[in-house]
Design an enzyme around this catalytic site. Structure first.
Site, mmCIF file in Angstrom:
data_model
loop_
_atom_site.group_PDB
_atom_site.id
_atom_site.type_symbol
_atom_site.label_atom_id
_atom_site.label_comp_id
_atom_site.label_asym_id
_atom_site.label_seq_id
_atom_site.Cartn_x
_atom_site.Cartn_y
_atom_site.Cartn_z
ATOM 1 N N HIS A 159 -3.957 -4.960 0.552
ATOM 2 C CA HIS A 159 -3.449 -5.429 1.848
ATOM 3 C C HIS A 159 -3.529 -6.958 1.930
ATOM 4 C CE1 HIS A 159 -2.980 -1.590 3.977
ATOM 5 N NE2 HIS A 159 -3.893 -1.175 3.116
ATOM 6 N N CYS A 194 0.814 -1.222 0.000
ATOM 7 C CA CYS A 194 0.000 0.000 0.000
ATOM 8 C C CYS A 194 0.850 1.276 0.000
ATOM 9 C CB CYS A 194 -0.976 -0.041 1.175
ATOM 10 S SG CYS A 194 -2.259 1.212 1.017
ATOM 11 N N GLU A 210 -2.531 -8.787 4.261
ATOM 12 C CA GLU A 210 -2.613 -9.237 5.653
ATOM 13 C C GLU A 210 -4.037 -9.343 6.168
ATOM 14 O OE1 GLU A 210 -1.452 -6.422 4.517
ATOM 15 O OE2 GLU A 210 -1.955 -4.695 5.765
#
Ligand code: XMP
Length: 509
Positions: A167, A79, A169
């Site tokens: 993202h 990001c 994660e």
């Protein structure tokens, strides 16, 4: 401790999640703020740049010097990180015309790229940015796009530098973990050797080395962290670990005796100190919640300090600090400003001047539990609900008396035991009972009663920051309510708290 992956934090709310995903791959990683990059990077095998609330074009935006990292070791920029690399290396970052937030799907994936091994076209990813990369940096090769984001992923030719605007994660990126694995294992070749067993071996050796033949004092609370810390240290230094377990008179029913026995069975060198009377007398007549907390904090420190003085030549103070506390204290936003007020009064007590050892400082809570399991600690102890340091004092609304403590202990005991017996305990994150400062009218036999009301609270949560009340079965609640009113003298009414956090809190005080 081994150093495998360095995560540079630019202040994203998701940075800890990146660390957790990496650890789930049995890879050790550490988070450092972007403005405090370790000077010696030789033990790191890869670096991940986190997202950030900033825009790379903003005046206060983080602009760290990555010259020791980029091109010298595998780098994954997420990001903000991806935009940062583009912005300063010949690319262009500009505000996006459309808001790039939420779910998106990969509509293009470049073929035969290790980064996207086992990731299928249309895989869902999570976007969360207002700037976008309009033009790739020099040497940039586009690896993936979504419908709205052309440069969703790229790498830099001739380097092991990868960058993604989404993202990986967060849970909503369905192949995010696969991508992290592809980058860390297949591309950066980081070993997957961080397991509870390897952690125990390493930390025990490290503690032995650090402590040698010196003495260590540790305060046990009955909770998971201090227990696991104690068992680890016991393994490292045996009887030179002096544990102190203080009864503040505000624990659950029989908890002091039961937990003390459990500790003794584990072979810990533990001293139980019953200071109930002292705590309760200092609390007498106090009804303000923060004053209660301050008194309990102060008295605990006094009691602990007295006890620590009985141990001759003690050099170390062990604490059950875990990784989220450590990250908080070195975060991008600066050290936490919330130094506990009682620590400022009259200088530090002697035990707080000891050298600190924190065997769990690199672990997340779930990792502490797994390490505890590896060490053979009882599942029941490891699965205990969180319990606040000030104990039942903040669940007795208003002033505290020994009689109120007794009533609440009985009520709490029936509730918690009931949850266990009905297989509900592990489905609940935290549960307890609250003694309200009101009486209500009831009828028992032919007599009118005018007695206390108790509230039951059971919540589900992951970290206590937000919580929702648990839909406990009506049959169960009926049974528990009857049992409480029949068995606990002084209570004639039971209510259930159906408030979520926010706007309510978990505790009532
Ligand atoms: P709240 O009531 O703030 O609680 O929603 C969130 C979590 O923190 C615990 N808690 C405390 N723990 N000392 C502690 O050690 C305290 O003063 C304290 N106050 C709340 C609470 O039990 C819940 O798990």
């Amino acid at each position: 401790m081994q150093h495998n992956v360095l995560i540079l934090d630019f202040g994203s709310q998701y940075t800890q999640l990146i660390a957790r995903r990496v650890r789930e791959l049995n890879i050790f990683c550490e988070i450092f703020p972007y403005n405090n990059i370790p000077s010696d990077l030789s033990s790191y095998k890869a670096v991940i740049l986190s997202g950030s609330p900033f825009s790379v074009r903003g005046e206060d935006a983080p602009h760290p010097d990555l010259s020791q990292i980029r091109g010298k070791m595998p780098l994954l920029a997420v990001c903000y990180g991806a935009q940062y690399l583009a912005h300063f290396s010949g690319g262009e970052v500009a505000p996006s015309n459309i808001r790039e937030y939420g779910r998106a799907n990969l509509s293009y994936i470049k073929e035969e790229e290790l980064f996207f091994d086992d990731v299928n076209i249309n895989s869902q990813v999570w976007m969360s940015h207002s700037d976008t990369i309009k033009q790739l940096p020099t040497g940039g090769v586009r690896l993936a796009s979504t419908k709205d984001v052309e440069n969703a992923a790229y790498r830099i030719e001739g380097e092991t530098t990868y960058a993604i605007q989404f993202h990986p994660e967060v849970y909503h990126s369905e192949d995010g973990k696969q991508m992290l694995e592809n980058f860390l294992v297949k591309i950066a070749e980081v070993p997957q050797n961080f397991t509870p067993k390897s952690f125990v071996e390493e930390i025990v050796a490290e503690m032995k080395e650090k402590i040698q033949d010196e003495k260590v004092v540790l305060g046990l609370s009955g909770g998971v962290d201090s227990t696991v810390a104690a068992v680890l240290l016991n393994k490292a230094i045996g009887k030179n670990l002096y544990c102190i377990f203080v009864n503040n008179g505000l624990l659950r029913k029989n908890e002091f005796e039961n937990v003390l026995n459990q500790y003794k069975h584990m072979g810990l060198n533990v001293k139980g100190v019953d200071a109930s009377a002292r705590f309760l007398s200092e609390l007498a007549g106090v009804d303000d919640p923060e004053t209660k907390r301050k008194i309990i904090g102060r008295v605990f420190i006094e009691v602990f300090d007295d006890e620590a003085h009985h141990i001759e030549d003690v050099k170390f103070l062990a604490q059950g600090t875990i990784y989220p506390d450590v990250i908080e204290s070195v975060s991008v936003k600066g050290p936490s400003a919330t130094i506990k007020s009682h620590h400022n009064v009259g200088g530090l007590p002697d035990f707080m001047k000891l050298q600190i050892v924190e065997p769990l400082r690199m672990l997340f809570k779930d990792e502490v539990r797994r390490v505890g399991k590896t060490l053979g600690i009882d599942d029941e102890l490891l699965g205990r609900h969180p319990f606040p340091g000030p104990g039942l004092s903040i669940r007795i609304l208003g002033d505290i008396t020994p009689e109120k403590v007794r009533i609440l202990q009985e009520v709490d005991h029936i509730f918690i035991n009931g949850l266990k017996e009905h297989g509900l305990y592990d489905k609940v994150w935290q549960a307890g009972a609250i003694l309200l400062p009101v009486n209500s009218v009831g009828v028992m036999g032919d007599e009118r009663t005018y007695e206390k009301v108790v509230a039951l609270r059971a919540v589900e949560s992951t970290d206590g920051m937000t919580a929702d009340w648990v839909h406990l079965p009506y049959d169960f609640m009926m049974k528990i309510s009857n049992e409480i009113i029949n068995k606990v003298k002084g209570v004639n009414r039971v209510v259930y708290d159906i408030s979520s956090k926010p706007p309510a809190t978990i505790e009532w005080e």
